[in-house]
Design a protein around this motif. Structure first.
Motif, PDB file in Angstrom:
ATOM      1  N   ILE A 111       0.701  -0.770   0.019  1.00  0.00           N
ATOM      2  CA  ILE A 111       0.271   0.176  -0.068  1.00  0.00           C
ATOM      3  C   ILE A 111       1.100   1.392  -0.155  1.00  0.00           C
ATOM      4  N   GLY A 112       0.601   2.172  -0.811  1.00  0.00           N
ATOM      5  CA  GLY A 112       1.369   3.513  -1.179  1.00  0.00           C
ATOM      6  C   GLY A 112       0.641   4.218  -0.716  1.00  0.00           C
ATOM      7  N   VAL A 113       0.853   5.692   0.125  1.00  0.00           N
ATOM      8  CA  VAL A 113       0.214   6.748  -0.121  1.00  0.00           C
ATOM      9  C   VAL A 113       0.831   8.155   0.181  1.00  0.00           C
ATOM     10  N   ASP A 114       0.785   9.122  -1.016  1.00  0.00           N
ATOM     11  CA  ASP A 114       1.428  10.433  -1.307  1.00  0.00           C
ATOM     12  C   ASP A 114       0.417  11.133  -1.256  1.00  0.00           C
ATOM     13  N   LEU A 115       1.578  12.337  -0.672  1.00  0.00           N
ATOM     14  CA  LEU A 115       0.100  13.827  -1.052  1.00  0.00           C
ATOM     15  C   LEU A 115       0.548  14.347  -1.983  1.00  0.00           C
ATOM     16  N   ASN A 116       1.203  14.078  -2.699  1.00  0.00           N
ATOM     17  CA  ASN A 116       1.431  14.372  -4.366  1.00  0.00           C
ATOM     18  C   ASN A 116       1.360  14.031  -5.193  1.00  0.00           C
ATOM     19  N   PRO A 117       0.084  14.858  -6.019  1.00  0.00           N
ATOM     20  CA  PRO A 117      -0.304  13.562  -6.807  1.00  0.00           C
ATOM     21  C   PRO A 117       0.134  13.565  -8.450  1.00  0.00           C
ATOM     22  N   LEU A 118       1.845  13.224  -8.453  1.00  0.00           N
ATOM     23  CA  LEU A 118       1.950  12.826  -9.218  1.00  0.00           C
ATOM     24  C   LEU A 118       2.898  11.691  -8.927  1.00  0.00           C
ATOM     25  N   ALA A 119       3.158  11.788  -7.448  1.00  0.00           N
ATOM     26  CA  ALA A 119       3.679  10.712  -7.210  1.00  0.00           C
ATOM     27  C   ALA A 119       2.482   9.574  -6.967  1.00  0.00           C
ATOM     28  N   VAL A 120       1.493   9.559  -6.734  1.00  0.00           N
ATOM     29  CA  VAL A 120       0.055   8.402  -7.214  1.00  0.00           C
ATOM     30  C   VAL A 120       0.239   8.355  -8.365  1.00  0.00           C
ATOM     31  N   ARG A 121       0.257   9.023  -9.233  1.00  0.00           N
ATOM     32  CA  ARG A 121      -0.200   8.952 -10.770  1.00  0.00           C
ATOM     33  C   ARG A 121       1.217   7.512 -10.830  1.00  0.00           C
ATOM     34  N   LEU A 122       2.277   8.014 -10.691  1.00  0.00           N
ATOM     35  CA  LEU A 122       3.282   7.152 -10.959  1.00  0.00           C
ATOM     36  C   LEU A 122       3.543   5.862 -10.523  1.00  0.00           C
ATOM     37  N   LEU A 189      -7.501  10.386 -27.936  1.00  0.00           N
ATOM     38  CA  LEU A 189      -7.598   9.694 -27.587  1.00  0.00           C
ATOM     39  C   LEU A 189      -9.268   9.958 -26.487  1.00  0.00           C
ATOM     40  N   SER A 190     -10.399   8.628 -26.905  1.00  0.00           N
ATOM     41  CA  SER A 190     -11.706   8.798 -26.353  1.00  0.00           C
ATOM     42  C   SER A 190     -11.653   8.428 -25.276  1.00  0.00           C
ATOM     43  N   LYS A 191     -12.978   8.875 -24.258  1.00  0.00           N
ATOM     44  CA  LYS A 191     -13.015   8.510 -23.483  1.00  0.00           C
ATOM     45  C   LYS A 191     -12.619   7.311 -22.462  1.00  0.00           C
ATOM     46  N   ASP A 192     -12.737   6.085 -23.550  1.00  0.00           N
ATOM     47  CA  ASP A 192     -12.835   4.883 -22.900  1.00  0.00           C
ATOM     48  C   ASP A 192     -11.113   4.428 -22.818  1.00  0.00           C
ATOM     49  N   GLU A 193     -10.492   5.429 -23.794  1.00  0.00           N
ATOM     50  CA  GLU A 193      -9.212   4.869 -23.547  1.00  0.00           C
ATOM     51  C   GLU A 193      -8.406   5.687 -22.389  1.00  0.00           C
ATOM     52  N   ARG A 194      -8.780   6.199 -21.635  1.00  0.00           N
ATOM     53  CA  ARG A 194      -8.338   7.196 -20.071  1.00  0.00           C
ATOM     54  C   ARG A 194      -7.043   6.642 -19.539  1.00  0.00           C
ATOM     55  N   GLU A 195      -7.416   5.106 -19.497  1.00  0.00           N
ATOM     56  CA  GLU A 195      -6.080   4.132 -18.666  1.00  0.00           C
ATOM     57  C   GLU A 195      -4.565   3.871 -19.916  1.00  0.00           C
ATOM     58  N   LEU A 196      -5.242   4.534 -21.799  1.00  0.00           N
ATOM     59  CA  LEU A 196      -3.862   4.463 -21.873  1.00  0.00           C
ATOM     60  C   LEU A 196      -3.429   5.913 -21.922  1.00  0.00           C
ATOM     61  N   ARG A 197      -4.104   6.723 -22.119  1.00  0.00           N
ATOM     62  CA  ARG A 197      -4.081   8.046 -22.246  1.00  0.00           C
ATOM     63  C   ARG A 197      -3.121   8.922 -20.832  1.00  0.00           C
ATOM     64  N   GLU A 198      -3.266   8.271 -19.426  1.00  0.00           N
ATOM     65  CA  GLU A 198      -2.706   8.168 -18.624  1.00  0.00           C
ATOM     66  C   GLU A 198      -0.779   7.631 -18.984  1.00  0.00           C
ATOM     67  N   ALA A 199      -1.024   6.435 -19.102  1.00  0.00           N
ATOM     68  CA  ALA A 199       0.008   5.868 -18.949  1.00  0.00           C
ATOM     69  C   ALA A 199       0.504   6.667 -19.936  1.00  0.00           C
ATOM     70  N   LEU A 200       0.498   7.022 -21.023  1.00  0.00           N
ATOM     71  CA  LEU A 200       1.485   7.997 -21.990  1.00  0.00           C
ATOM     72  C   LEU A 200       1.854   9.014 -21.353  1.00  0.00           C
ATOM     73  N   GLU A 201       0.342   9.700 -20.977  1.00  0.00           N
ATOM     74  CA  GLU A 201       0.718  11.185 -20.411  1.00  0.00           C
ATOM     75  C   GLU A 201       2.373  11.331 -19.234  1.00  0.00           C
ATOM     76  N   LEU A 202       2.218  10.095 -18.964  1.00  0.00           N
ATOM     77  CA  LEU A 202       3.664   9.565 -18.232  1.00  0.00           C
ATOM     78  C   LEU A 202       4.541   9.457 -18.775  1.00  0.00           C
ATOM     79  N   VAL A 203       4.411   8.422 -20.193  1.00  0.00           N
ATOM     80  CA  VAL A 203       5.501   8.172 -20.620  1.00  0.00           C
ATOM     81  C   VAL A 203       6.077   9.923 -21.140  1.00  0.00           C
ATOM     82  N   LEU A 204       5.103  11.069 -21.665  1.00  0.00           N
ATOM     83  CA  LEU A 204       5.677  12.292 -22.014  1.00  0.00           C
ATOM     84  C   LEU A 204       6.296  13.018 -20.456  1.00  0.00           C
ATOM     85  N   SER A 205       5.984  13.094 -19.217  1.00  0.00           N
ATOM     86  CA  SER A 205       6.326  13.010 -18.350  1.00  0.00           C
ATOM     87  C   SER A 205       8.257  12.796 -18.125  1.00  0.00           C
TER      88      SER A 205
END
Length: 421
Positions: A111-122, A189-205
């Motif tokens: 279990i991981g928690v963090d106050l940093n939203p970037l940490a939580v996404r990553l 990307l469509s709403k149905d591809e949200r998980e994929l979009r968020e993964a690739l946003e982290l690649v961009l990050s």
């Protein structure tokens, strides 16, 4: 590009004290030898490289994150302090998810928690889906997004919106336009591809600082970089290819019956998402006092990912920007109060007899050395935790204005183990 190493990778003698068995295992956890780094292969066409550096093995090497715990240290602490299969291991400062991932590999409930939203996404991404179809989608969609960006570059399309001054200063104009096009492609990307979009946003990050004028994640210094047109988009595609390979390598290491891990946005001084007396072991590396400012370090990525950092700005523990305003002589009392504020909820969520392992280094404020082992012992006493063992290893101190604080006794990094009686 040069690969950076965490300071839990410097080697050297370890001093330990306390209960002999615990002292021995935490001393071993600090003993991490330097390693060679092999060249990384592509997702398709060749097997994973024999990467000898656990710091970058599988998903650990995907995205930089300042002051990460070394994976070897995390793995040894997980197995030693949570020895039961399927035990629950909590990291309340999970950062990029090193402890949670190592708990998964060990067959524990991480279990991981963090106050940093970037940490939580990553960290959440690292413990998420790893089925082959999803990994293939990451690679294919990244290639399509790269083609979209290349087309806009060839057509000399302008930016999709006006950028903040810091973005304009951080990137060459053609690099900023390519990043803008990559993000625009992901938003197609469509709403149905949200998980994929968020993964690739982290690649961009993961590539933002690499193509910027910033020297590193933790420095405000800038240096010019000669980046060819089209390189940024190609790097994005390559990183997507890499992360698919890394996730596949991680999947091979996680036992099929391992409990599901989870990551949540939460405040370590509250731990509202964790029930009382539910955790077998806490393994974490809290921010070192007055050493880092994660809000500033991650401002670029937080902005590009549209993440809300207001809670992090208000409640970040140990932030350098806050200690700059602490009066001389008050730093120890301030740091003790902050540690009490995080140790108290840790004591609440731990089971009776559960261990709390803190990886913390000494720091300095206004020339005053803050010895982490002494201060943690004081704070633990105040919240009802018992000090069990300590292991310490020397660390370099890079902040020249406070170097005198460690003239008589060198700075050290410690693993400090506490217990809930």
């Amino acid at each position: 590009m040069r690969q950076r190493r965490s300071l839990t990778h410097v080697g050297g003698a370890v001093e330990s004290s306390g209960r002999p068995r615990v002292a021995a295992v935490i001393a071993e956890a600090l003993q991490v030898e330097p390693a060679r780094v092999a060249e990384e292969p592509q997702w398709r066409g060749s097997p994973p490289a024999a990467d000898d550096d656990p710091e970058r093995a599988h998903i650990h090497g995907f995205h930089t994150y300042p002051a990460r715990m070394h994976p070897t240290t995390a793995a040894r602490l997980v197995r030693a302090l949570a020895p039961e299969a399927r035990a629950t291991v909590l990291d309340p400062f999970c950062g990029s998810g090193t402890v949670v991932v190592e708990a998964m590999i060990a067959g524990r409930r991480g279990i991981g928690v963090d106050l940093n939203p970037l940490a939580v996404r990553l960290a959440g991404f690292k413990i998420g889906r790893r089925d082959p179809a999803f990994l293939e989608s990451i690679v294919k969609t990244a290639a399509a997004t790269t083609a979209f960006a290349d087309d806009r570059r060839v057509r000399r399309a302008g930016a999709t919106h006006r950028y903040a001054p810091d973005d304009v200063q951080s990137f060459d104009p053609h690099v900023l336009l390519e990043l803008d096009s990559l993000r625009a492609g992901l938003r197609e990307l469509s709403k149905d591809e949200r998980e994929l979009r968020e993964a690739l946003e982290l690649v961009l990050s993961s590539i933002l600082v690499k193509v910027s004028s910033r020297v590193s994640d933790t420095s405000t210094a800038r240096a010019p970089r000669r980046i060819a047109a089209g390189f940024t988009a190609k790097l994005f595609a390559r990183k997507a290819n890499e992360v698919a390979r890394r996730l596949s390598a991680l999947d091979a290491l996680v036992p099929a019956d391992a409990p599901a891990a989870r990551v949540a946005l939460d405040d370590a001084t509250r731990l509202r998402s964790i029930p009382a007396s539910s955790v077998d072991a806490i393994i974490t590396s809290p921010p070192y006092a007055s050493t880092h400012d994660y809000l500033a370090h991650h401002a670029l990525r937080l902005r590009w990912l549209d993440l809300d950092a207001r809670e992090l700005a208000a409640r970040e523990v140990g932030a350098r920007r806050r200690y700059a305003h602490v009066e001389p002589g008050d730093a120890r009392a301030t740091w003790t109060r902050e540690l009490c504020a995080v140790l108290s909820p840790m004591a609440r969520v731990c089971k009776k007899g559960g261990k709390v392992a803190l990886l913390l280094a000494d720091s300095a404020v206004h020339g005053e050395a803050l010895r982490a082992d002494d201060i943690v012992a004081d704070a633990a006493d105040q919240v009802g935790l018992v000090t069990v063992a300590r292991a310490s290893q020397r660390r370099p101190h890079f902040h020249e204005p406070t170097a005198g604080a460690f003239r008589d006794s060198p700075r050290a990094e410690h693993v400090l183990v506490l217990e809930k009686p």
